[in-house]
Design a protein around this motif. Structure first.
Motif, PDB file in Angstrom:
ATOM      1  N   UNK A   1      27.074 -24.431 -42.388  1.00  0.00           N
ATOM      2  CA  UNK A   1      27.903 -23.413 -43.036  1.00  0.00           C
ATOM      3  C   UNK A   1      29.382 -23.810 -43.010  1.00  0.00           C
ATOM      4  N   UNK A   2      29.820 -24.421 -41.920  1.00  0.00           N
ATOM      5  CA  UNK A   2      31.215 -24.855 -41.828  1.00  0.00           C
ATOM      6  C   UNK A   2      31.524 -25.940 -42.847  1.00  0.00           C
ATOM      7  N   UNK A   3      30.592 -26.881 -43.032  1.00  0.00           N
ATOM      8  CA  UNK A   3      30.803 -27.924 -44.037  1.00  0.00           C
ATOM      9  C   UNK A   3      30.886 -27.366 -45.443  1.00  0.00           C
ATOM     10  N   UNK A   4      29.975 -26.450 -45.764  1.00  0.00           N
ATOM     11  CA  UNK A   4      30.000 -25.825 -47.093  1.00  0.00           C
ATOM     12  C   UNK A   4      31.278 -25.037 -47.304  1.00  0.00           C
ATOM     13  N   UNK A   5      31.667 -24.251 -46.309  1.00  0.00           N
ATOM     14  CA  UNK A   5      32.877 -23.452 -46.419  1.00  0.00           C
ATOM     15  C   UNK A   5      34.113 -24.331 -46.535  1.00  0.00           C
TER      16      UNK A   5
ATOM     17  N   UNK B   1      34.883 -33.068 -50.914  1.00  0.00           N
ATOM     18  CA  UNK B   1      33.438 -33.066 -50.703  1.00  0.00           C
ATOM     19  C   UNK B   1      32.974 -34.146 -49.749  1.00  0.00           C
ATOM     20  N   UNK B   2      33.721 -35.235 -49.675  1.00  0.00           N
ATOM     21  CA  UNK B   2      33.306 -36.356 -48.834  1.00  0.00           C
ATOM     22  C   UNK B   2      33.913 -36.286 -47.444  1.00  0.00           C
ATOM     23  N   UNK B   3      35.234 -36.158 -47.371  1.00  0.00           N
ATOM     24  CA  UNK B   3      35.933 -36.224 -46.089  1.00  0.00           C
ATOM     25  C   UNK B   3      36.132 -34.843 -45.475  1.00  0.00           C
TER      26      UNK B   3
END
Length: 370
Positions: A341-345, A219-221
């Motif tokens: 969206x890329x971060x969530x995915x 979730x962080x990196x």
């Protein structure tokens, strides 16, 4: 707005000011009278009393003209103000495409299943291609042919290592507290509170320390990697790297993956220590167990193989987090929303991979008796 039917056709008279928030602009009666006329009659507008107007008037005029055209009525626009005539000319300069609007239809379950299957196959293919490219870049790095800056590697180690210590400390302490309390509820029924140390130490070193650290880092990196590479993709920086004959996989992905592979076992060891400390706080302060007894039981329960299992798991988790974050970043679209969206995915993909890999490795260790 007022409407009068005459022998010559329909006269539409605009009275007073026409405002966007006006409640008096009721066009339905006019449209009903337009539909009642016969083909060949003439529609004209009386605008002598027309005051202020805005885009709402143009919208309503379009509705009236379209309705009249559908009834084959002659529309006279000569009495309209010149600005209105100019806007209407722009509206009708290019006809509307019939297929311009999105048409949604309800899919049958077989079609939906087929579409989802095709999407899953496409994603699996993209993932295999990315892993293959990453493997080739890693082999090139081993041969000394990969190009990335060493200062970038140290920067990524700093970002995913020391900068993550506060959140890892907090979560690991709380997990140790939870394990101690949960175990104490059952062990206290048999007067075996001393075995809380065994439960906490083995649970943290073999399983919870590495798993919770991996979830935190995903979730962080992982999300940060996806956002960084996705933003570079949006800004065409990756295209610039390719233009300069630099492999984006080696220049962007490889140092991030190496940083996580190096840091994750160390973070796992630190998380194990914090979890054991948290369990000790509960055991010593709330149950009839001294600190010396807690430390002795911990030392006797934990073996070197338990630490090695945790280290191996965390190294695998680091590879999965780096691959998930960088893969979603490389697959990012060209818009700002695509970066989010890329971060969530990336987070979702990393957590799924972590849980699956942890389950597989736990089953393997169980079958091997280690």
């Amino acid at each position: 707005m007022a409407a009068n039917v005459t022998s010559a056709g329909l006269e539409v008279a605009f009275v007073g000011d026409w405002l966007l928030q006006s409640d008096s602009a009721d066009i339905e009666p006019i449209l009903a009278r337009v539909k009642a006329l016969e083909a060949g009659q003439r529609l004209f507008f009386a605008t002598a009393k027309l005051g202020r107007w805005d885009s709402l008037l143009v919208t309503e005029l379009i509705k009236i003209i379209d309705c009249a055209t559908g009834k084959r009525l002659a529309v006279d626009k000569a009495t309209l103000p010149a600005p209105l005539q100019g806007l209407l000319a722009l509206v009708y300069a290019v006809p509307e495409r019939l297929d311009a609007q999105r048409v949604t239809r309800k899919m049958r379950w077989s079609e939906a299943l087929s579409a989802e299957t095709a999407a899953a196959v496409r994603h699996a293919k993209e993932m295999l291609i990315f892993v293959g490219d990453m493997t080739l870049s890693t082999l090139a790095a081993v041969r000394g042919q990969a190009h990335f800056r060493r200062q970038d590697l140290w920067l990524y180690i700093q970002e995913c290592g020391p900068s993550a210590l506060p959140i890892v400390t907090l979560i690991s302490l709380l997990v140790g507290l939870i394990l101690a309390f949960v175990g104490a509820v059952q062990l206290s029924l048999f007067g075996a509170q001393i075995y809380i140390a065994n439960l906490v130490s083995l649970g943290m070193t073999r399983e919870m320390g590495g798993l919770m650290t991996a979830i935190i880092m995903s979730g962080r990196t992982g999300a940060a990697y996806a956002a960084q590479i996705g933003t570079m993709h949006v800004n065409s920086e990756i295209d610039a790297l390719k233009t300069m004959n630099l492999d984006p996989m080696a220049f962007l992905v490889l140092p991030r993956m190496l940083a996580l592979i190096i840091i994750m076992p160390l973070l796992c060891l630190y998380a194990d220590l914090m979890g054991i400390v948290g369990g000790g706080l509960v055991t010593v302060n709330f149950f009839d167990v001294s600190l010396t007894e807690y430390l002795d039981r911990t030392a006797s329960a934990v073996k070197m193989k338990d630490f090695i299992i945790g280290f191996v798991k965390c190294s695998v988790f680091g590879i999965l987090i780096a691959l998930s974050g960088c893969m979603r970043g490389m697959q990012c679209g060209r818009s700002a929303s695509a970066v989010g969206d890329a971060g969530t995915s990336a987070v979702v993909t990393a957590i799924v991979f972590i849980v699956v890999a942890d389950s597989v490795m736990t089953i393997i260790c169980n079958r091997l008796g280690i």
